[in-house]
Design an enzyme around this catalytic site. Structure first.
Site, mmCIF file in Angstrom:
data_model
loop_
_atom_site.group_PDB
_atom_site.id
_atom_site.type_symbol
_atom_site.label_atom_id
_atom_site.label_comp_id
_atom_site.label_asym_id
_atom_site.label_seq_id
_atom_site.Cartn_x
_atom_site.Cartn_y
_atom_site.Cartn_z
ATOM 1 N N THR A 1 -0.496 -5.788 -7.267
ATOM 2 C CA THR A 1 -1.040 -4.446 -7.544
ATOM 3 C C THR A 1 -0.309 -3.301 -6.834
ATOM 4 O OG1 THR A 1 -2.644 -4.803 -5.775
ATOM 5 C CG2 THR A 1 -3.391 -5.273 -8.017
ATOM 6 N N TYR B 1 4.997 -2.199 -12.937
ATOM 7 C CA TYR B 1 3.620 -2.719 -12.859
ATOM 8 C C TYR B 1 2.961 -2.656 -14.244
ATOM 9 C CZ TYR B 1 -1.434 -2.516 -11.873
ATOM 10 O OH TYR B 1 -2.800 -2.712 -11.894
HETATM 11 N N1 LIG Z 1 -7.010 -1.042 -7.895
HETATM 12 C C1 LIG Z 1 -6.975 -0.258 -8.968
HETATM 13 O O1 LIG Z 1 -7.073 0.979 -8.884
HETATM 14 C C2 LIG Z 1 -6.795 -0.875 -10.330
HETATM 15 C C3 LIG Z 1 -6.684 -0.045 -11.451
HETATM 16 C C4 LIG Z 1 -6.534 -0.624 -12.700
HETATM 17 C C5 LIG Z 1 -6.497 -1.991 -12.834
HETATM 18 N N2 LIG Z 1 -6.592 -2.792 -11.743
HETATM 19 C C6 LIG Z 1 -6.545 -4.244 -11.913
HETATM 20 O O2 LIG Z 1 -7.770 -4.781 -11.452
HETATM 21 C C7 LIG Z 1 -7.544 -6.084 -10.917
HETATM 22 C C8 LIG Z 1 -8.138 -6.171 -9.528
HETATM 23 O O3 LIG Z 1 -7.514 -5.163 -8.731
HETATM 24 P P1 LIG Z 1 -7.844 -5.032 -7.186
HETATM 25 O O4 LIG Z 1 -7.485 -3.653 -6.769
HETATM 26 O O5 LIG Z 1 -9.209 -5.537 -6.932
HETATM 27 O O6 LIG Z 1 -6.755 -6.037 -6.589
HETATM 28 P P2 LIG Z 1 -6.287 -6.177 -5.063
HETATM 29 O O7 LIG Z 1 -7.398 -5.784 -4.152
HETATM 30 O O8 LIG Z 1 -4.959 -5.543 -4.893
HETATM 31 O O9 LIG Z 1 -6.102 -7.750 -4.921
HETATM 32 C C9 LIG Z 1 -5.192 -8.484 -5.678
HETATM 33 C C10 LIG Z 1 -5.387 -9.929 -5.286
HETATM 34 O O10 LIG Z 1 -4.501 -10.739 -6.046
HETATM 35 C C11 LIG Z 1 -4.130 -11.810 -5.200
HETATM 36 N N3 LIG Z 1 -2.882 -12.424 -5.638
HETATM 37 C C12 LIG Z 1 -1.626 -11.915 -5.607
HETATM 38 N N4 LIG Z 1 -0.737 -12.817 -6.048
HETATM 39 C C13 LIG Z 1 -1.453 -13.949 -6.363
HETATM 40 C C14 LIG Z 1 -1.112 -15.220 -6.860
HETATM 41 N N5 LIG Z 1 0.162 -15.556 -7.118
HETATM 42 N N6 LIG Z 1 -2.106 -16.118 -7.060
HETATM 43 C C15 LIG Z 1 -3.395 -15.806 -6.781
HETATM 44 N N7 LIG Z 1 -3.787 -14.616 -6.287
HETATM 45 C C16 LIG Z 1 -2.812 -13.689 -6.092
HETATM 46 C C17 LIG Z 1 -3.969 -11.194 -3.822
HETATM 47 O O11 LIG Z 1 -4.104 -12.227 -2.880
HETATM 48 P P3 LIG Z 1 -3.529 -12.081 -1.378
HETATM 49 O O12 LIG Z 1 -4.450 -11.087 -0.747
HETATM 50 O O13 LIG Z 1 -3.632 -13.436 -0.813
HETATM 51 O O14 LIG Z 1 -2.120 -11.583 -1.553
HETATM 52 C C18 LIG Z 1 -5.118 -10.200 -3.800
HETATM 53 O O15 LIG Z 1 -6.267 -10.759 -3.204
HETATM 54 C C19 LIG Z 1 -6.041 -6.323 -10.997
HETATM 55 O O16 LIG Z 1 -5.742 -7.036 -12.156
HETATM 56 C C20 LIG Z 1 -5.466 -4.927 -11.116
HETATM 57 O O17 LIG Z 1 -4.232 -4.926 -11.787
HETATM 58 C C21 LIG Z 1 -6.749 -2.269 -10.484
#
Ligand SMILES: NC(=O)c1ccc[n+]([C@@H]2O[C@H](COP(=O)([O-])OP(=O)(O)OC[C@H]3O[C@@H](n4cnc5c(N)ncnc54)[C@H](OP(=O)(O)O)[C@@H]3O)[C@@H](O)[C@H]2O)c1
Length: 286
Positions: free
Chosen positions: A64, A127
């Protein structure tokens, strides 16, 4: 009991699902972090799906870091596209319904109205490209999937804009925030609620959906609202995107139209002010 596998246990979204899980006794969640289930590792994926007869997989795992993705596109693609393909493949093989989270960054920001699910994608950065390709792979491979595009998530967990603003206000009297990127800030608890509602309803209305809190704002507008809500006095300075250069180009407009989601799932979506208010009230109770 409905059995659900959640990838990316330590993501802010998975943590929000965990918080509301306590209210939902009809679903049994199994959370796996990146060590327990590395979505880029086919053996790890296979082992996790063989653990249990899951009904759903919620894929919260993602790369992300939007700016870092520009300098390590292979790593971003490996997680966001290949990893998702691995998860989708397992969902097909083990007959698990996939709920995958995607992003407003699949769009280029040129629209003059909120984006519909059917609008043409044209991601500007690595991304967005990797997330867009993942959507295409899911749609090619699966029938039983929900792709939920969301935007500008905030929660009490990890790093997000809301927490950054509150943290900055502790040490700075003046904060500059861009006012020419428009989107929809979204309380991640509300997205977690929607996901649980979809699961509990056993909906077969598979497809792509948009979810964000209602109302468009610039980052500057949102910062103003945050400081008003928390009753914090800071000197906020509006700046343009070019005055805050980042590695990745972001869409200048990425509001999402959520009417399909509201209609199909009969889900009430809070407007931005109420969502922020709800968030602060929960924080105050803790
Ligand atoms: N944040 C936003 O504003 C936003 C906006 C639009 C869409 N989204 C989408 O919403 C979803 C959730 O976002 P979020 O902000 O909650 O994410 P986040 O807090 O950044 O967490 C992403 C997680 O993915 C895990 N990860 C990374 N590589 C991995 C792998 N190879 N296998 C398994 N786990 C892995 C990471 O684990 P580690 O901690 O161990 O690295 C982390 O816990 C994502 O799909 C993101 O693209 C987010």
């Amino acid at each position: 009991m409905i059995k659900v596998l959640v990838t990316g246990k330590d993501s802010q979204l998975a943590k929000c699902i965990r918080d509301i899980e306590k209210k939902d006794s009809s679903i049994s969640f199994t959370y796996k972090n990146s060590k327990e289930l590395d979505i880029t590792d086919t053996t790890s994926v296979k082992n996790s799906f063989e653990d249990e007869n899951y009904d759903y997989c919620i894929n919260c795992a993602a790369y992300t870091n939007v700016d870092r993705a520009e300098v390590e596109p292979e790593k971003a693609g490996n997680v966001n596209t290949i990893g998702v393909l691995n998860i989708a493949g397992a969902c097909k093989k083990y007959e698990v319904k996939l709920i995958h989270i995607s992003t407003d960054f699949v769009f280029d920001g040129e629209s003059k109205r909120p984006y519909l699910e059917t609008d043409t994608k044209n991601p500007l950065g690595v991304y967005g490209k990797t997330k867009s390709e993942a959507e295409n792979k899911i749609i090619d491979l699966l029938e039983s999937y929900f792709i939920i595009r969301t935007s500008w998530l905030y929660s009490k967990y990890k790093s997000n804009f809301l927490k950054t603003m509150l943290n900055l206000s502790e040490t700075q009297k003046e904060i500059s925030v861009v006012n020419d990127q428009i989107g929809c800030p979204t309380n991640a608890n509300d997205l977690a609620d929607l996901i649980c509602k979809i699961i509990n309803s056993n909906s077969k209305s598979f497809g792509t959906y948009h979810f964000c809190n209602k109302g468009e704002a610039s980052w500057f507008d949102f910062a103003e609202e945050i400081f008003k809500e928390w009753d914090i006095s800071v000197n906020l300075i509006p700046i343009k995107t070019h005055e805050y250069p980042t590695a990745a180009t972001r869409p200048k407009y990425s509001a999402l139209d959520t009417s399909k989601t509201e209609r199909v799932f009969n889900f009430k979506i809070y407007n931005r002010e109420d969502a922020l208010d709800n968030f602060r009230l929960i924080q105050n109770k803790e």
